[in-house]
Design a protein around this motif. Structure first.
Motif, short mmCIF file in Angstrom:
data_model
loop_
_atom_site.label_atom_id
_atom_site.label_comp_id
_atom_site.label_asym_id
_atom_site.label_seq_id
_atom_site.Cartn_x
_atom_site.Cartn_y
_atom_site.Cartn_z
N ALA A 171 12.11 18.95 17.94
CA ALA A 171 10.67 19.04 18.15
C ALA A 171 10.32 19.30 19.62
CB ALA A 171 9.98 17.78 17.65
N ALA A 172 11.11 18.74 20.55
CA ALA A 172 10.81 18.91 21.98
C ALA A 172 10.99 20.37 22.40
CB ALA A 172 11.70 18.00 22.81
N THR A 173 12.06 21.01 21.93
CA THR A 173 12.31 22.42 22.24
C THR A 173 11.22 23.28 21.62
OG1 THR A 173 14.67 21.95 22.22
CG2 THR A 173 14.04 24.26 22.17
N LEU A 174 10.87 22.95 20.39
CA LEU A 174 9.83 23.69 19.69
C LEU A 174 8.51 23.60 20.45
CD1 LEU A 174 10.23 25.19 17.03
CD2 LEU A 174 9.25 23.23 15.83
N ALA A 175 8.20 22.42 20.97
CA ALA A 175 6.94 22.20 21.68
C ALA A 175 6.90 22.98 22.99
CB ALA A 175 6.74 20.72 21.93
N GLN A 176 8.10 23.25 23.56
CA GLN A 176 8.20 23.95 24.85
C GLN A 176 7.95 25.45 24.70
OE1 GLN A 176 12.10 22.77 26.37
NE2 GLN A 176 11.70 24.11 28.12
N ALA A 177 8.08 25.97 23.48
CA ALA A 177 8.01 27.42 23.26
C ALA A 177 6.57 27.91 23.32
CB ALA A 177 8.62 27.77 21.91
N THR A 178 6.26 28.84 24.25
CA THR A 178 4.92 29.44 24.24
C THR A 178 4.91 30.70 23.38
OG1 THR A 178 5.37 30.61 26.30
CG2 THR A 178 4.23 28.51 26.48
N ASP A 179 6.09 31.22 23.05
CA ASP A 179 6.16 32.26 22.02
C ASP A 179 7.46 32.10 21.25
OD1 ASP A 179 8.05 33.45 23.75
OD2 ASP A 179 7.31 35.46 23.36
#
Ligand code: CTP
Ligand code: MG
Length: 215
Positions: free
Chosen positions: A165-173
């Motif tokens: 979830a943390a990596t996913l939250a970091q993605a702006t695209d």
């Protein structure tokens, strides 16, 4: 044939309207409907919309409740999508998208795992520290401002989204997730007209441009 994931689950905090941004009336209709029209004109009829709690999908589209972050909304929409080898992800906040944007992104998948709409940078881009001292100036000819649509080979997108979830939250695209998974990503020429409605100023510009197109 491709399926579309239209992400519309954001609240639109920076726009500050009385309803979620994708449902704000723009040139006479809810903002997200402009993107649905462009998708259909490109021959893409399987559309899954990630929605805010309590909102319904436009007629003929499937709906899922979105997540806490944009990428989580994409992941949920993908899980609900019918079988297809290619997936195109689009922000409902870009109502000026054209059928050509979708067609060109999908065509570029012949040479990559992901193909993303992008406009060449027109501003000079510099880096500065917290003290405001400039530390670098980037070569503008190699810089692109990234938009949606973003087209993906489905298995590449599914693999890229399979992160914590943390990596996913970091993605702006979503393409960034493919890049970090080792996939190949290509830019596809777009223009600044495919703007993202973020602020009230953007809404005014979009209203003018859509009005012009209709006339
Ligand atoms: N989005 C989404 N799910 C989220 C957050 C955003 O589906 N949890 C969608 C938005 O609906 C929008 C797109 O992602 O179409 C781009 O996000 P952005 O422009 O940031 O929209 P909002 O998050 O709604 O706006 P703000 O950040 O100002 O609240
Ligand atoms: Mg947001």
């Amino acid at each position: 044939m491709a399926v579309a994931l239209l992400v519309a689950a954001g609240s639109g905090e920076r726009l500050g309207a009385d309803r979620p941004k994708a449902f704000v009336v723009l040139a006479g209709r809810p903002m997200l409907e402009w993107s649905v029209d462009a998708l259909r004109a490109a021959g893409i009829d399987d559309i899954v919309v990630a929605l805010p709690e309590g909102e319904a999908a436009p007629p003929g589209c499937a709906g899922v409740t979105g997540g806490a972050t944009r990428s989580e909304s994409v992941r949920r929409a993908l899980a609900a999508a019918p079988p297809a080898a290619e997936v195109v992800v689009h922000d409902a906040a870009r109502p000026l998208v054209t059928p050509e944007h979708f067609r060109e992104a999908l065509a570029a998948l012949a040479h990559a795992d992901a193909a993303i709409a992008a406009a060449p940078m027109t501003d000079t881009v510099k880096e500065a520290g917290e003290d405001r001292r400039v530390t670098a100036t980037h070569d503008r000819t190699r810089l692109w401002a990234i938009q949606t649509p973003q087209a993906f080979r489905r298995e590449a997108l599914a693999r890229a989204l399979d992160v914590d979830a943390a990596t996913l939250a970091q993605a702006t695209d979503d393409a960034w997730l493919v890049e970090r998974a080792g996939g190949t990503v290509r830019v596809v020429d777009s223009t600044p007209e495919n703007l993202k409605v973020t602020t009230p100023h953007d809404l005014r510009v979009a209203e003018l441009l859509l009005g012009e197109r209709r006339a």
